[in-house]
Design an enzyme around this catalytic site. Structure first.
Site, PDB file in Angstrom:
ATOM      1  N   ARG A   1       7.147  -2.682 -12.644  1.00 32.37           N
ATOM      2  CA  ARG A   1       8.199  -3.430 -11.971  1.00 32.37           C
ATOM      3  C   ARG A   1       8.976  -4.197 -13.037  1.00 32.37           C
ATOM      4  O   ARG A   1       8.453  -4.518 -14.094  1.00 32.37           O
ATOM      5  CB  ARG A   1       7.602  -4.409 -10.954  1.00 32.37           C
ATOM      6  CG  ARG A   1       6.747  -3.757  -9.875  1.00 32.37           C
ATOM      7  CD  ARG A   1       6.106  -4.823  -8.992  1.00 32.37           C
ATOM      8  NE  ARG A   1       5.303  -4.244  -7.922  1.00 32.37           N
ATOM      9  CZ  ARG A   1       4.007  -3.981  -8.015  1.00 32.37           C
ATOM     10  NH1 ARG A   1       3.360  -4.237  -9.157  1.00 32.37           N
ATOM     11  NH2 ARG A   1       3.338  -3.459  -7.004  1.00 32.37           N
TER      12      ARG A   1
ATOM     13  N   LYS B   1       1.505  -8.067  -8.683  1.00 38.57           N
ATOM     14  CA  LYS B   1       1.583  -9.044  -7.603  1.00 38.57           C
ATOM     15  C   LYS B   1       0.272  -9.812  -7.496  1.00 38.57           C
ATOM     16  O   LYS B   1      -0.803  -9.249  -7.577  1.00 38.57           O
ATOM     17  CB  LYS B   1       1.896  -8.333  -6.284  1.00 38.57           C
ATOM     18  CG  LYS B   1       3.290  -7.702  -6.255  1.00 38.57           C
ATOM     19  CD  LYS B   1       3.576  -7.059  -4.916  1.00 38.57           C
ATOM     20  CE  LYS B   1       4.990  -6.504  -4.883  1.00 38.57           C
ATOM     21  NZ  LYS B   1       5.318  -5.872  -3.582  1.00 38.57           N
TER      22      LYS B   1
ATOM     23  N   HIS C   1      13.955  -0.399 -10.136  1.00 37.77           N
ATOM     24  CA  HIS C   1      12.998   0.204  -9.210  1.00 37.77           C
ATOM     25  C   HIS C   1      13.188   1.711  -9.130  1.00 37.77           C
ATOM     26  O   HIS C   1      12.256   2.436  -8.778  1.00 37.77           O
ATOM     27  CB  HIS C   1      13.141  -0.440  -7.833  1.00 37.77           C
ATOM     28  CG  HIS C   1      11.816  -0.660  -7.153  1.00 37.77           C
ATOM     29  ND1 HIS C   1      10.829  -1.478  -7.675  1.00 37.77           N
ATOM     30  CD2 HIS C   1      11.304  -0.143  -6.010  1.00 37.77           C
ATOM     31  CE1 HIS C   1       9.781  -1.473  -6.874  1.00 37.77           C
ATOM     32  NE2 HIS C   1      10.035  -0.660  -5.871  1.00 37.77           N
TER      33      HIS C   1
ATOM     34  N   ARG D   1      10.829   3.162 -11.429  1.00 38.56           N
ATOM     35  CA  ARG D   1       9.468   3.142 -10.874  1.00 38.56           C
ATOM     36  C   ARG D   1       9.282   4.302  -9.902  1.00 38.56           C
ATOM     37  O   ARG D   1       8.251   4.984  -9.924  1.00 38.56           O
ATOM     38  CB  ARG D   1       9.240   1.802 -10.185  1.00 38.56           C
ATOM     39  CG  ARG D   1       7.830   1.575  -9.648  1.00 38.56           C
ATOM     40  CD  ARG D   1       7.670   0.097  -9.279  1.00 38.56           C
ATOM     41  NE  ARG D   1       6.556  -0.150  -8.399  1.00 38.56           N
ATOM     42  CZ  ARG D   1       5.293  -0.329  -8.804  1.00 38.56           C
ATOM     43  NH1 ARG D   1       4.991  -0.248 -10.088  1.00 38.56           N
ATOM     44  NH2 ARG D   1       4.337  -0.585  -7.935  1.00 38.56           N
TER      45      ARG D   1
ATOM     46  N   HIS E   1      -0.815  -0.382  -6.929  1.00 39.05           N
ATOM     47  CA  HIS E   1      -0.827  -0.504  -5.478  1.00 39.05           C
ATOM     48  C   HIS E   1      -2.231  -0.859  -4.997  1.00 39.05           C
ATOM     49  O   HIS E   1      -3.219  -0.295  -5.483  1.00 39.05           O
ATOM     50  CB  HIS E   1      -0.399   0.807  -4.813  1.00 39.05           C
ATOM     51  CG  HIS E   1       1.064   1.077  -4.900  1.00 39.05           C
ATOM     52  ND1 HIS E   1       1.614   2.332  -4.709  1.00 39.05           N
ATOM     53  CD2 HIS E   1       2.113   0.240  -5.149  1.00 39.05           C
ATOM     54  CE1 HIS E   1       2.920   2.257  -4.838  1.00 39.05           C
ATOM     55  NE2 HIS E   1       3.246   1.009  -5.103  1.00 39.05           N
TER      56      HIS E   1
ATOM     57  N   TYR F   1       5.364   8.616  -1.949  1.00 34.51           N
ATOM     58  CA  TYR F   1       5.907   9.453  -3.008  1.00 34.51           C
ATOM     59  C   TYR F   1       5.539  10.917  -2.827  1.00 34.51           C
ATOM     60  O   TYR F   1       6.228  11.801  -3.334  1.00 34.51           O
ATOM     61  CB  TYR F   1       5.437   8.953  -4.376  1.00 34.51           C
ATOM     62  CG  TYR F   1       5.963   7.574  -4.680  1.00 34.51           C
ATOM     63  CD1 TYR F   1       7.285   7.383  -5.042  1.00 34.51           C
ATOM     64  CD2 TYR F   1       5.142   6.453  -4.579  1.00 34.51           C
ATOM     65  CE1 TYR F   1       7.783   6.121  -5.301  1.00 34.51           C
ATOM     66  CE2 TYR F   1       5.625   5.181  -4.835  1.00 34.51           C
ATOM     67  CZ  TYR F   1       6.948   5.024  -5.193  1.00 34.51           C
ATOM     68  OH  TYR F   1       7.429   3.776  -5.439  1.00 34.51           O
TER      69      TYR F   1
END
Length: 315
Positions: free
Chosen positions: A161, A185, A260, A263, A286, A295
């Site tokens: 990111r 995150k 993004h 990404r 993730h 994806y």
């Protein structure tokens, strides 16, 4: 100490303000969300609090289900994007659930108010030719070009990111083993490998350009950031985003490119190349493989498009 997100809240009745701030603090200290995520919640709650205040509501106990439903209709009247409306209503639902659980309110008026269902939006991935065209725009020897090459190569090589990329410190990168430490995150750490192209670009930046930029920093400025601006301080997310956008424009790409997009392209190209989805999940950081599975749908969509345009009896 500044309270994350609280400064984004408008002037509201004290009861509402305290409840919102308590929730934002819980997101920071208990759930460990990033500053950007907390600020997003704060903006949605600010919109909600402003609307409640306009209805003459100053305490949580005065909020009924009809008010939450009316707020959802208000979001429609605001002509906001569907995703923005859904996100705002989710923030309201989670806030009221928290308030009930913490004893800040006796009921949860939002528990049965559902956000609008969004159709699946497949992320747009660049083709390999488009990626290479963007990277080719950074082939010069100017400091800004060397920095742009290092940033773009890192983004495409790791799927980072943009906030993760600009947050990388020099000590997080090992050019000998081609590994970088990223903080995702909630401060979750992961180690991601990168290839020879990224290693060459990063090596050129670190050895030839970065030292002279770092020398321009004041003694009080942090010196550990990998990517620096002309003042010798950490590169901002906004500037990094602009670097990516400029490369897309210089490459002549019709669609606007964002960090993004890199990404998305990283994940899609790996899966199309045969990578295991759980490996891609780990590389992307993730928490759940279900997030990564979107994806695989991109790859299926690509196959359908190729088939439709290539097979003589597809149409």
């Amino acid at each position: 100490m500044a309270r994350h997100g609280a400064e984004l809240l408008p002037e509201l009745p004290q009861s509402l303000s305290r409840a919102f701030e308590t929730y934002l603090n819980s997101l920071r200290f208990e759930r460990g969300l990033s500053r950007n995520s907390i600020d997003a919640y704060a903006r949605d709650l600010a919109r909600y609090g402003t609307w409640l205040n306009g209805q003459g509501i100053g305490r949580l106990g005065e909020v009924a289900r009809t008010h939450v439903e009316a707020f959802a209709l208000h979001l429609l009247d605001e002509n906001l994007a569907p995703r923005t409306r859904a996100r705002a209503l989710v923030a309201v639902r989670r806030f009221h659930g928290f308030a009930l659980g913490e004893g800040l309110a006796a009921t949860d008026p939002a528990s049965e108010v559902s956000p609008p269902q969004e159709g699946l939006r497949l992320p747009k991935a660049l083709s390999l030719d488009d990626v290479e065209a963007m990277l080719a725009t950074t082939g010069g020897e100017e400091p800004a070009q060397v920095r742009a090459a290092a940033l773009l190569e890192l983004l495409y090589a790791t799927g980072a990111r943009i906030s993760e990329a600009v947050g990388v410190d020099l000590d997080d990168v090992d050019l000998e083993t081609s590994l970088v430490r990223l903080y995702g995150k909630g401060g979750k750490e992961r180690i991601v490998p990168f290839g020879s192209h990224a290693s060459t670009a990063l090596g050129a930046w670190v050895s030839r350009i970065r030292p002279s930029m770092a020398a321009k920093a004041r003694s009080s400025a942090p010196a550990g950031a990998l990517f620096l601006n002309a003042r010798g301080t950490r590169l901002s997310r906004q500037t990094a985003w602009q670097i990516v956008k400029d490369a897309g424009e210089l490459a002549g790409l019709e669609a606007e490119v964002s960090p993004h997009t890199f990404r998305h392209s990283f994940a899609t190209h790996l899966l199309e190349g045969g990578a295991d989805i759980r490996v891609v999940q780990e590389l992307l950081g993730h928490a759940s493989v279900t997030t990564t599975q979107i994806y695989t749908k991109v790859s299926e969509e690509t196959l359908r498009e190729v088939y439709a345009t290539s097979h003589p009896r597809a149409r």
